[in-house]
Design a protein around this motif. Structure first.
Motif, PDB file in Angstrom:
ATOM      1  N   TYR A  31       0.831  -1.196   0.000  1.00  0.00           N
ATOM      2  CA  TYR A  31       0.000   0.000   0.000  1.00  0.00           C
ATOM      3  C   TYR A  31       0.868   1.249   0.000  1.00  0.00           C
ATOM      4  O   TYR A  31       1.875   1.327   0.708  1.00  0.00           O
ATOM      5  CB  TYR A  31      -0.897   0.035   1.249  1.00  0.00           C
ATOM      6  N   TYR A  33       0.449   5.803  -0.281  1.00  0.00           N
ATOM      7  CA  TYR A  33      -0.503   6.897  -0.070  1.00  0.00           C
ATOM      8  C   TYR A  33       0.163   8.248  -0.369  1.00  0.00           C
ATOM      9  O   TYR A  33       1.363   8.404  -0.165  1.00  0.00           O
ATOM     10  CB  TYR A  33      -0.948   6.937   1.394  1.00  0.00           C
ATOM     11  N   TYR A  35      -0.506  12.274   0.824  1.00  0.00           N
ATOM     12  CA  TYR A  35      -1.229  13.206   1.684  1.00  0.00           C
ATOM     13  C   TYR A  35      -0.742  14.624   1.399  1.00  0.00           C
ATOM     14  O   TYR A  35       0.362  14.835   0.927  1.00  0.00           O
ATOM     15  CB  TYR A  35      -0.945  12.918   3.156  1.00  0.00           C
ATOM     16  N   GLN A  37      -0.475  18.364   3.690  1.00  0.00           N
ATOM     17  CA  GLN A  37      -0.646  18.988   5.003  1.00  0.00           C
ATOM     18  C   GLN A  37      -0.637  20.488   4.855  1.00  0.00           C
ATOM     19  O   GLN A  37       0.319  21.069   4.328  1.00  0.00           O
ATOM     20  CB  GLN A  37       0.468  18.567   5.965  1.00  0.00           C
ATOM     21  N   MET A  41      -4.230  22.248   9.856  1.00  0.00           N
ATOM     22  CA  MET A  41      -5.021  21.073   9.486  1.00  0.00           C
ATOM     23  C   MET A  41      -4.164  19.825   9.589  1.00  0.00           C
ATOM     24  O   MET A  41      -2.943  19.886   9.499  1.00  0.00           O
ATOM     25  CB  MET A  41      -5.547  21.213   8.059  1.00  0.00           C
ATOM     26  N   GLY A  42      -4.834  18.722   9.757  1.00  0.00           N
ATOM     27  CA  GLY A  42      -4.117  17.460   9.737  1.00  0.00           C
ATOM     28  C   GLY A  42      -3.798  17.041   8.318  1.00  0.00           C
ATOM     29  O   GLY A  42      -4.163  17.711   7.353  1.00  0.00           O
ATOM     30  N   LEU A  43      -3.111  15.940   8.187  1.00  0.00           N
ATOM     31  CA  LEU A  43      -2.831  15.387   6.865  1.00  0.00           C
ATOM     32  C   LEU A  43      -4.139  14.916   6.233  1.00  0.00           C
ATOM     33  O   LEU A  43      -4.978  14.301   6.897  1.00  0.00           O
ATOM     34  CB  LEU A  43      -1.864  14.206   6.965  1.00  0.00           C
ATOM     35  N   LEU A  45      -5.770  12.777   2.912  1.00  0.00           N
ATOM     36  CA  LEU A  45      -5.426  11.778   1.905  1.00  0.00           C
ATOM     37  C   LEU A  45      -5.880  12.241   0.523  1.00  0.00           C
ATOM     38  O   LEU A  45      -7.044  12.556   0.309  1.00  0.00           O
ATOM     39  CB  LEU A  45      -6.083  10.444   2.257  1.00  0.00           C
ATOM     40  N   TYR A  48      -4.529   6.938  -3.070  1.00  0.00           N
ATOM     41  CA  TYR A  48      -3.781   5.835  -2.511  1.00  0.00           C
ATOM     42  C   TYR A  48      -3.768   4.672  -3.499  1.00  0.00           C
ATOM     43  O   TYR A  48      -4.498   4.686  -4.512  1.00  0.00           O
ATOM     44  CB  TYR A  48      -4.352   5.397  -1.155  1.00  0.00           C
ATOM     45  N   PHE A  90       3.153  14.621   1.631  1.00  0.00           N
ATOM     46  CA  PHE A  90       3.791  13.461   2.239  1.00  0.00           C
ATOM     47  C   PHE A  90       3.331  12.193   1.546  1.00  0.00           C
ATOM     48  O   PHE A  90       2.147  12.003   1.277  1.00  0.00           O
ATOM     49  CB  PHE A  90       3.444  13.358   3.725  1.00  0.00           C
ATOM     50  N   PRO A 101       0.580   0.320  10.628  1.00  0.00           N
ATOM     51  CA  PRO A 101       0.999   1.730  10.637  1.00  0.00           C
ATOM     52  C   PRO A 101       1.644   2.108   9.314  1.00  0.00           C
ATOM     53  O   PRO A 101       2.302   1.287   8.679  1.00  0.00           O
ATOM     54  CB  PRO A 101       1.996   1.801  11.786  1.00  0.00           C
ATOM     55  N   GLN A 102       1.468   3.341   8.934  1.00  0.00           N
ATOM     56  CA  GLN A 102       2.055   3.833   7.703  1.00  0.00           C
ATOM     57  C   GLN A 102       3.415   4.462   7.992  1.00  0.00           C
ATOM     58  O   GLN A 102       3.613   5.107   9.019  1.00  0.00           O
ATOM     59  CB  GLN A 102       1.121   4.858   7.057  1.00  0.00           C
ATOM     60  N   PHE A 104       6.175   7.144   6.691  1.00  0.00           N
ATOM     61  CA  PHE A 104       6.135   8.370   5.905  1.00  0.00           C
ATOM     62  C   PHE A 104       7.512   8.792   5.398  1.00  0.00           C
ATOM     63  O   PHE A 104       8.543   8.550   6.053  1.00  0.00           O
ATOM     64  CB  PHE A 104       5.576   9.518   6.745  1.00  0.00           C
ATOM     65  N   GLY A 105       7.503   9.450   4.238  1.00  0.00           N
ATOM     66  CA  GLY A 105       8.682  10.158   3.774  1.00  0.00           C
ATOM     67  C   GLY A 105       8.796  11.496   4.476  1.00  0.00           C
ATOM     68  O   GLY A 105       7.933  11.860   5.287  1.00  0.00           O
ATOM     69  N   ASP A 106       9.853  12.243   4.143  1.00  0.00           N
ATOM     70  CA  ASP A 106      10.111  13.509   4.826  1.00  0.00           C
ATOM     71  C   ASP A 106       9.383  14.694   4.208  1.00  0.00           C
ATOM     72  O   ASP A 106       9.532  15.817   4.665  1.00  0.00           O
ATOM     73  CB  ASP A 106      11.617  13.788   4.867  1.00  0.00           C
TER      74      ASP A 106
END
Lengths: 113, 111
Positions: A31, A33, A35, A37, A41-43, A45, A48, A90, A101-102, A104-106
């Motif tokens: 999987y 994804y 996102y 940001q 606000m939150g991330l 989606l 995906y 992201f 859990p996902q 994440f990249g930077d």
């Protein structure tokens, strides 16, 4: 041990230009994804993929396209960039969607003038 | 429509004391909850999670509590350390792929 790598890290575009953000993972995750940001606000989606050759829309897909031609790569495209797409993007990956859990990249900081 | 809310944008705690970060959600279909930690210029990293069939999950200094009737979860960090200073995101899922995030709480742990 790279994990999730995003390219580029920063980019400035003019309105109407197009570009592709690249995400690569070396963990053999199924999987992936994308996102965005935004401040306060939150991330959220965007799109995906649950496997090579598959993509699906997330919460905020408009103005973006994606492709997953290879299992390790997930590309996010902006065909005609708009100032509202200024954001930090992201990419993430996981073994499956089943409560895994996902990772994440930077992030890629994208500014559209 | 923000289904996951972190109403405290920031929190400051003294080193060695307890940090409590709160999160509220509105969608009763959420069945899995996660906390992520984020340092500047880095991506979020997974910290701890809890399934809706549990009310507590513990991992070292980190404990997550879930109160389904109140649609509330919290993250406890004991004892807090300066290295815990970061932005903490609460997230919730109700199917395999749709994860919703709160806006984050910036934790500062003072030496």
């Amino acid at each position: 041990n790279a994990g999730v790598t995003q390219t580029p890290k920063f980019r400035v575009l003019k309105t109407g230009q197009s570009m592709t953000l690249l995400c690569a993972q070396d963990m053999n995750h199924e999987y992936m994804y994308w996102y965005r940001q935004d401040p306060g606000m939150g991330l959220r989606l965007i799109h995906y993929s649950v496997g090579e050759g598959t993509t699906a829309k997330g919460e905020v897909p408009d103005g973006y396209n994606v492709s997953r031609l290879k299992k390790q790569n997930f590309l996010l495209g902006l065909e005609s960039a708009a100032p509202s797409q200024t954001s930090v993007y992201f990419c993430a990956s996981s073994w499956s969607g089943n409560n895994q859990p996902q990772h994440f990249g930077d992030g890629t900081r994208l500014s559209i003038l | 429509d923000q289904q996951v809310k972190q109403n405290s944008p920031s929190l400051s705690v003294q080193e060695g004391r307890i940090s409590i970060l709160n999160c509220d959600y509105t969608n009763s279909m959420f069945d899995y909850f996660l906390w992520y930690k984020k340092y500047p210029a880095e991506g979020p990293t997974f910290l701890i999670s809890i399934s809706s069939i549990k009310d507590k999950n513990e991992d070292g200094r980190f404990t997550v509590f879930l109160n389904k009737s109140a649609k509330h979860l919290s993250l406890h960090i004991v004892p807090s350390q300066p290295g815990d200073s970061a932005v903490y995101f609460c997230a919730a899922k109700y199917n395999n792929n749709d994860m919703r995030f709160g806006a984050g709480t910036r934790l500062t742990v003072k030496p």
